[in-house]
Design a protein around this motif. Sequence first.
Motif, PDB file in Angstrom:
ATOM      1  N   SER A   1       0.920  -1.175   0.048  1.00  0.00           N
ATOM      2  CA  SER A   1      -0.026   0.062   0.066  1.00  0.00           C
ATOM      3  C   SER A   1       0.871   1.377   0.193  1.00  0.00           C
ATOM      4  CB  SER A   1      -0.978   0.072   1.087  1.00  0.00           C
ATOM      5  OG  SER A   1      -0.144   0.223   2.310  1.00  0.00           O
ATOM      6  N   ILE A   2       0.356   2.299  -0.404  1.00  0.00           N
ATOM      7  CA  ILE A   2       1.207   3.603  -0.348  1.00  0.00           C
ATOM      8  C   ILE A   2       1.510   3.827   0.939  1.00  0.00           C
ATOM      9  CG2 ILE A   2      -0.907   5.065  -0.446  1.00  0.00           C
ATOM     10  CD1 ILE A   2       2.557   5.634  -2.203  1.00  0.00           C
ATOM     11  N   PHE A   3       0.840   3.509   2.020  1.00  0.00           N
ATOM     12  CA  PHE A   3       0.742   3.944   3.397  1.00  0.00           C
ATOM     13  C   PHE A   3       2.285   3.195   3.855  1.00  0.00           C
ATOM     14  CE2 PHE A   3      -3.636   4.549   2.826  1.00  0.00           C
ATOM     15  CZ  PHE A   3      -3.478   6.217   2.788  1.00  0.00           C
ATOM     16  N   ALA A   4       2.513   1.971   3.538  1.00  0.00           N
ATOM     17  CA  ALA A   4       3.427   1.226   3.816  1.00  0.00           C
ATOM     18  C   ALA A   4       4.928   1.426   2.984  1.00  0.00           C
ATOM     19  CB  ALA A   4       3.156  -0.392   3.828  1.00  0.00           C
ATOM     20  N   PHE A   5       4.512   1.680   1.637  1.00  0.00           N
ATOM     21  CA  PHE A   5       5.716   2.119   0.977  1.00  0.00           C
ATOM     22  C   PHE A   5       6.276   3.508   1.251  1.00  0.00           C
ATOM     23  CE2 PHE A   5       7.557   3.578  -3.199  1.00  0.00           C
ATOM     24  CZ  PHE A   5       8.639   2.453  -3.182  1.00  0.00           C
ATOM     25  N   ASP A   6       5.564   4.553   1.131  1.00  0.00           N
ATOM     26  CA  ASP A   6       5.863   5.909   1.530  1.00  0.00           C
ATOM     27  C   ASP A   6       4.880   6.633   2.085  1.00  0.00           C
ATOM     28  OD1 ASP A   6       7.165   8.410   1.515  1.00  0.00           O
ATOM     29  OD2 ASP A   6       7.596   8.520  -0.694  1.00  0.00           O
ATOM     30  N   PRO A   7       4.909   6.656   3.577  1.00  0.00           N
ATOM     31  CA  PRO A   7       3.537   7.316   4.244  1.00  0.00           C
ATOM     32  C   PRO A   7       3.655   8.681   4.025  1.00  0.00           C
ATOM     33  CG  PRO A   7       5.258   6.061   5.629  1.00  0.00           C
ATOM     34  CD  PRO A   7       5.454   5.491   4.390  1.00  0.00           C
ATOM     35  N   GLY A   8       4.633   9.239   3.822  1.00  0.00           N
ATOM     36  CA  GLY A   8       5.112  10.720   3.741  1.00  0.00           C
ATOM     37  C   GLY A   8       4.772  11.272   2.224  1.00  0.00           C
ATOM     38  N   SER A   9       4.502  10.452   1.202  1.00  0.00           N
ATOM     39  CA  SER A   9       4.476  10.903   0.030  1.00  0.00           C
ATOM     40  C   SER A   9       2.973  11.795  -0.428  1.00  0.00           C
ATOM     41  CB  SER A   9       3.984   9.582  -1.068  1.00  0.00           C
ATOM     42  OG  SER A   9       2.915   8.964  -0.756  1.00  0.00           O
ATOM     43  N   ALA A  10       3.162  12.461  -1.407  1.00  0.00           N
ATOM     44  CA  ALA A  10       1.615  13.253  -1.666  1.00  0.00           C
ATOM     45  C   ALA A  10       0.582  12.352  -1.835  1.00  0.00           C
ATOM     46  CB  ALA A  10       2.162  14.102  -2.910  1.00  0.00           C
ATOM     47  N   ALA A  11       0.440  11.277  -2.559  1.00  0.00           N
ATOM     48  CA  ALA A  11      -0.487  10.188  -2.625  1.00  0.00           C
ATOM     49  C   ALA A  11      -0.859   9.646  -1.502  1.00  0.00           C
ATOM     50  CB  ALA A  11       0.170   9.168  -3.550  1.00  0.00           C
ATOM     51  N   ALA A  12      -0.125   9.349  -0.494  1.00  0.00           N
ATOM     52  CA  ALA A  12      -0.620   8.890   0.803  1.00  0.00           C
ATOM     53  C   ALA A  12      -1.177  10.113   1.593  1.00  0.00           C
ATOM     54  CB  ALA A  12       0.732   8.498   1.830  1.00  0.00           C
ATOM     55  N   HIS A  13      -0.702  11.260   1.278  1.00  0.00           N
ATOM     56  CA  HIS A  13      -1.524  12.560   2.180  1.00  0.00           C
ATOM     57  C   HIS A  13      -2.885  12.536   1.355  1.00  0.00           C
ATOM     58  CE1 HIS A  13      -2.086  16.254   3.818  1.00  0.00           C
ATOM     59  NE2 HIS A  13      -2.485  16.772   2.657  1.00  0.00           N
ATOM     60  N   ASP A  14      -2.907  12.586   0.072  1.00  0.00           N
ATOM     61  CA  ASP A  14      -4.092  12.644  -0.496  1.00  0.00           C
ATOM     62  C   ASP A  14      -5.158  11.804  -0.218  1.00  0.00           C
ATOM     63  OD1 ASP A  14      -3.100  15.144  -1.706  1.00  0.00           O
ATOM     64  OD2 ASP A  14      -2.721  14.085  -3.784  1.00  0.00           O
ATOM     65  N   LEU A  15      -4.946  10.562  -0.064  1.00  0.00           N
ATOM     66  CA  LEU A  15      -5.574   9.356   0.101  1.00  0.00           C
ATOM     67  C   LEU A  15      -6.060   9.405   1.441  1.00  0.00           C
ATOM     68  CD1 LEU A  15      -4.093   6.291  -1.968  1.00  0.00           C
ATOM     69  CD2 LEU A  15      -6.426   7.425  -2.280  1.00  0.00           C
ATOM     70  N   ASP A  16      -5.284   9.905   2.390  1.00  0.00           N
ATOM     71  CA  ASP A  16      -5.784   9.988   3.838  1.00  0.00           C
ATOM     72  C   ASP A  16      -6.901  11.227   3.845  1.00  0.00           C
ATOM     73  OD1 ASP A  16      -5.260   9.496   6.523  1.00  0.00           O
ATOM     74  OD2 ASP A  16      -4.629  11.527   6.713  1.00  0.00           O
TER      75      ASP A  16
END
Length: 63
Positions: free
Chosen positions: A16-31
């Motif tokens: 998941s993007i949260f496991a791979f790179d929790p600080g990424s823009a995609a993780a932030h957007d999905l959150d």
Amino acid sequence: MHRDEALAEALASQQSIFAFDPGSAAAHDLDTIARRLGELLGDLEPHAFSVHRHRAERPIPHG
């Protein structure tokens, strides 16, 4: 949703993007999307989709 190479890399590594790179823009957007949907639906806690919760998340098996 921002274009973010981290999302493609997470999918390629079956994480998941949260496991791979929790600080990424995609993780932030999905959150942010998940939090807003939860607030609109009213039956989820506002912090139910916190990035911090997903940092220890295991990859979701596909198959």
